[in-house]
Design a protein around this motif. Structure first.
Motif, PDB file in Angstrom:
ATOM      1  N   THR A 122      38.383  23.659  46.304  1.00  0.00           N
ATOM      2  CA  THR A 122      38.899  23.592  47.669  1.00  0.00           C
ATOM      3  C   THR A 122      38.167  24.550  48.606  1.00  0.00           C
ATOM      4  OG1 THR A 122      41.050  22.986  46.810  1.00  0.00           O
ATOM      5  CG2 THR A 122      41.052  23.989  48.979  1.00  0.00           C
ATOM      6  N   LEU A 123      37.524  25.559  47.996  1.00  0.00           N
ATOM      7  CA  LEU A 123      36.924  26.629  48.803  1.00  0.00           C
ATOM      8  C   LEU A 123      35.435  26.413  49.061  1.00  0.00           C
ATOM      9  CD1 LEU A 123      38.529  29.755  47.100  1.00  0.00           C
ATOM     10  CD2 LEU A 123      38.863  29.043  49.480  1.00  0.00           C
ATOM     11  N   LYS A 124      35.009  26.960  50.194  1.00  0.00           N
ATOM     12  CA  LYS A 124      33.574  27.060  50.468  1.00  0.00           C
ATOM     13  C   LYS A 124      32.995  28.134  49.549  1.00  0.00           C
ATOM     14  CE  LYS A 124      34.461  26.364  55.400  1.00  0.00           C
ATOM     15  NZ  LYS A 124      34.577  27.019  56.700  1.00  0.00           N
ATOM     16  N   SER A 125      31.675  28.160  49.424  1.00  0.00           N
ATOM     17  CA  SER A 125      31.032  29.268  48.718  1.00  0.00           C
ATOM     18  C   SER A 125      31.427  30.564  49.398  1.00  0.00           C
ATOM     19  CB  SER A 125      29.511  29.159  48.812  1.00  0.00           C
ATOM     20  OG  SER A 125      29.071  28.173  47.951  1.00  0.00           O
ATOM     21  N   ASN A 126      31.682  31.577  48.604  1.00  0.00           N
ATOM     22  CA  ASN A 126      32.112  32.889  49.102  1.00  0.00           C
ATOM     23  C   ASN A 126      33.533  32.878  49.666  1.00  0.00           C
ATOM     24  OD1 ASN A 126      29.643  34.136  48.431  1.00  0.00           O
ATOM     25  ND2 ASN A 126      28.737  33.341  50.317  1.00  0.00           N
ATOM     26  N   GLY A 127      34.243  31.763  49.488  1.00  0.00           N
ATOM     27  CA  GLY A 127      35.650  31.722  49.902  1.00  0.00           C
ATOM     28  C   GLY A 127      36.505  32.601  49.005  1.00  0.00           C
ATOM     29  N   LEU A 128      37.693  32.933  49.493  1.00  0.00           N
ATOM     30  CA  LEU A 128      38.558  33.874  48.762  1.00  0.00           C
ATOM     31  C   LEU A 128      39.831  33.241  48.246  1.00  0.00           C
ATOM     32  CD1 LEU A 128      38.593  37.083  51.024  1.00  0.00           C
ATOM     33  CD2 LEU A 128      37.016  36.506  49.176  1.00  0.00           C
ATOM     34  N   VAL A 129      40.245  33.704  47.071  1.00  0.00           N
ATOM     35  CA  VAL A 129      41.621  33.462  46.598  1.00  0.00           C
ATOM     36  C   VAL A 129      42.361  34.779  46.800  1.00  0.00           C
ATOM     37  CG1 VAL A 129      43.037  33.264  44.518  1.00  0.00           C
ATOM     38  CG2 VAL A 129      41.204  31.642  44.913  1.00  0.00           C
ATOM     39  N   VAL A 130      43.507  34.714  47.460  1.00  0.00           N
ATOM     40  CA  VAL A 130      44.305  35.920  47.702  1.00  0.00           C
ATOM     41  C   VAL A 130      45.716  35.669  47.177  1.00  0.00           C
ATOM     42  CG1 VAL A 130      45.158  37.532  49.452  1.00  0.00           C
ATOM     43  CG2 VAL A 130      42.928  36.413  49.766  1.00  0.00           C
ATOM     44  N   LEU A 131      46.112  36.461  46.193  1.00  0.00           N
ATOM     45  CA  LEU A 131      47.447  36.313  45.606  1.00  0.00           C
ATOM     46  C   LEU A 131      48.288  37.529  45.944  1.00  0.00           C
ATOM     47  CD1 LEU A 131      46.722  35.098  41.941  1.00  0.00           C
ATOM     48  CD2 LEU A 131      47.152  33.725  43.989  1.00  0.00           C
ATOM     49  N   TYR A 132      49.549  37.274  46.288  1.00  0.00           N
ATOM     50  CA  TYR A 132      50.498  38.382  46.485  1.00  0.00           C
ATOM     51  C   TYR A 132      51.607  38.241  45.463  1.00  0.00           C
ATOM     52  CZ  TYR A 132      54.438  41.041  48.218  1.00  0.00           C
ATOM     53  OH  TYR A 132      55.501  41.909  48.300  1.00  0.00           O
ATOM     54  N   GLY A 133      52.063  39.365  44.923  1.00  0.00           N
ATOM     55  CA  GLY A 133      53.207  39.328  44.018  1.00  0.00           C
ATOM     56  C   GLY A 133      53.168  40.452  43.015  1.00  0.00           C
ATOM     57  N   PRO A 134      54.051  40.377  42.006  1.00  0.00           N
ATOM     58  CA  PRO A 134      54.040  41.369  40.929  1.00  0.00           C
ATOM     59  C   PRO A 134      53.062  40.936  39.834  1.00  0.00           C
ATOM     60  CG  PRO A 134      55.920  39.911  40.675  1.00  0.00           C
ATOM     61  CD  PRO A 134      55.148  39.408  41.872  1.00  0.00           C
ATOM     62  N   PHE A 135      52.438  41.897  39.190  1.00  0.00           N
ATOM     63  CA  PHE A 135      51.496  41.607  38.098  1.00  0.00           C
ATOM     64  C   PHE A 135      51.716  42.631  36.990  1.00  0.00           C
ATOM     65  CE2 PHE A 135      49.650  40.165  42.034  1.00  0.00           C
ATOM     66  CZ  PHE A 135      49.184  38.894  41.725  1.00  0.00           C
ATOM     67  N   LYS A 136      51.385  42.245  35.759  1.00  0.00           N
ATOM     68  CA  LYS A 136      51.376  43.211  34.661  1.00  0.00           C
ATOM     69  C   LYS A 136      49.944  43.734  34.520  1.00  0.00           C
ATOM     70  CE  LYS A 136      53.308  40.402  31.530  1.00  0.00           C
ATOM     71  NZ  LYS A 136      53.783  39.956  30.223  1.00  0.00           N
ATOM     72  N   HIS A 137      49.846  44.978  33.987  1.00  0.00           N
ATOM     73  CA  HIS A 137      48.530  45.556  33.676  1.00  0.00           C
ATOM     74  C   HIS A 137      48.489  45.829  32.197  1.00  0.00           C
ATOM     75  CE1 HIS A 137      46.104  46.310  37.121  1.00  0.00           C
ATOM     76  NE2 HIS A 137      47.168  46.659  37.822  1.00  0.00           N
ATOM     77  N   ASN A 138      47.476  45.300  31.511  1.00  0.00           N
ATOM     78  CA  ASN A 138      47.395  45.465  30.056  1.00  0.00           C
ATOM     79  C   ASN A 138      48.736  45.141  29.413  1.00  0.00           C
ATOM     80  OD1 ASN A 138      44.687  46.323  30.148  1.00  0.00           O
ATOM     81  ND2 ASN A 138      45.402  48.328  30.851  1.00  0.00           N
ATOM     82  N   ASN A 139      49.344  44.085  29.919  1.00  0.00           N
ATOM     83  CA  ASN A 139      50.621  43.586  29.411  1.00  0.00           C
ATOM     84  C   ASN A 139      51.797  44.525  29.639  1.00  0.00           C
ATOM     85  OD1 ASN A 139      50.551  40.911  28.608  1.00  0.00           O
ATOM     86  ND2 ASN A 139      49.267  41.453  26.840  1.00  0.00           N
ATOM     87  N   GLU A 140      51.616  45.536  30.486  1.00  0.00           N
ATOM     88  CA  GLU A 140      52.716  46.459  30.802  1.00  0.00           C
ATOM     89  C   GLU A 140      53.290  46.103  32.171  1.00  0.00           C
ATOM     90  OE1 GLU A 140      53.704  49.289  29.089  1.00  0.00           O
ATOM     91  OE2 GLU A 140      52.270  49.034  27.449  1.00  0.00           O
ATOM     92  N   TYR A 141      54.606  46.118  32.268  1.00  0.00           N
ATOM     93  CA  TYR A 141      55.247  45.899  33.574  1.00  0.00           C
ATOM     94  C   TYR A 141      55.025  47.117  34.463  1.00  0.00           C
ATOM     95  CZ  TYR A 141      57.736  42.130  31.230  1.00  0.00           C
ATOM     96  OH  TYR A 141      58.050  40.995  30.533  1.00  0.00           O
ATOM     97  N   SER A 142      55.007  46.890  35.765  1.00  0.00           N
ATOM     98  CA  SER A 142      54.861  48.015  36.706  1.00  0.00           C
ATOM     99  C   SER A 142      56.192  48.704  36.968  1.00  0.00           C
ATOM    100  CB  SER A 142      54.331  47.521  38.054  1.00  0.00           C
ATOM    101  OG  SER A 142      53.102  46.933  37.888  1.00  0.00           O
ATOM    102  N   SER A 143      57.293  48.040  36.662  1.00  0.00           N
ATOM    103  CA  SER A 143      58.608  48.640  36.927  1.00  0.00           C
ATOM    104  C   SER A 143      59.670  47.924  36.103  1.00  0.00           C
ATOM    105  CB  SER A 143      58.955  48.506  38.415  1.00  0.00           C
ATOM    106  OG  SER A 143      59.165  47.131  38.718  1.00  0.00           O
TER     107      SER A 143
END
Ligand SMILES: C[S@@+](CC[C@H](N)C(=O)[O-])C[C@H]1O[C@@H](n2cnc3c(N)ncnc32)[C@H](O)[C@@H]1O
Length: 208
Positions: A122-143
């Motif tokens: 769907t994107l042009k070259s150099n287009g961006l995907v921008v996601l907002y939300g909670p994520f885990k790091h190394n399978n660890e919850y942030s809170s």
């Protein structure tokens, strides 16, 4: 129709907007996936006048998004379109960015790959995907709150759930995206950006 409303979208829209100005500078078109109520679409389009904002979601959400769009005086917002991440339409006109807030953990895990594949197409070259939300790091919850949300999501559908950022980076890489940055926002949420590489050469199953 009465406009749908969720408090979270009102609370987080300003934090997100502060960064979108810079992230989308020089861009013209943004496709929002999983627009939900439409609150974000109307707010971001009204603030980012240089952009054309295309809201989208599953068909049952479109009347609500439309109600927000019709009431808005903003002209740079398109009529919401149906877009199911599991079956992306073919876009002849490509976008500068794909934006999705609080969506990647609300879809089945098998559709995470579809999300990046669809975004790439769907994107042009150099287009961006921008996601907002909670994520885990190394399978660890942030809170603890994230852990509770994850349990709640999985009780709805065991394939929903907060994604591990490292796994998302791997899937994105398979679809020719380069990780750009992750910005910490309030309530342990993040804004995470990937750029579609201009090269489309595939080597050993990975875009180089
Ligand atoms: C938690 S809501 C987020 C809504 C909005 N983006 C926000 O931040 O307030 C998740 C959204 O993802 C949408 N969604 C779920 N599965 C989807 C799919 N397969 N394709 C497109 N959107 C989907 C839902 O309809 C819903 O609007």
């Amino acid at each position: 129709m009465e406009k749908p409303f969720i408090g979270a979208a009102e609370r987080n829209k300003e934090y997100i907007f502060e960064h979108l100005t810079e992230i989308f500078s020089g861009f013209t078109t943004v496709l929002e996936v999983g627009s939900g109520t439409g609150q974000h679409a109307v707010y971001f389009a009204s603030k980012l006048k240089h952009l054309f904002w295309q809201p989208s979601d599953l068909s049952e959400r479109l009347p609500g998004i439309n109600a927000w769009c019709e009431e808005s005086l903003t002209e740079n917002i398109f009529k919401p379109m149906e877009l199911d991440i599991s079956a992306w339409p073919n876009f002849t006109e490509k976008y500068d960015a794909v934006f999705a807030s609080n969506v990647i953990h609300y879809i089945e895990s098998r559709y995470v790959d579809k999300f990046f594949e669809g975004s790439k197409n769907t994107l042009k070259s150099n287009g961006l995907v921008v996601l907002y939300g909670p994520f885990k790091h190394n399978n660890e919850y942030s809170s603890v709150g994230d852990e509770q949300l994850d349990l709640l999501l999985k009780s709805e559908n065991k394939s929903f759930g907060i994604r591990n950022l490292e796994e998302l980076k791997n899937v994105a890489c398979l679809h020719n995206f380069e990780f750009l940055k992750s910005i910490n926002l309030p309530a342990n949420n993040k804004l995470v950006c990937w750029k579609k590489k201009s090269s489309n050469k595939m080597l050993n199953g990975v875009y180089r």
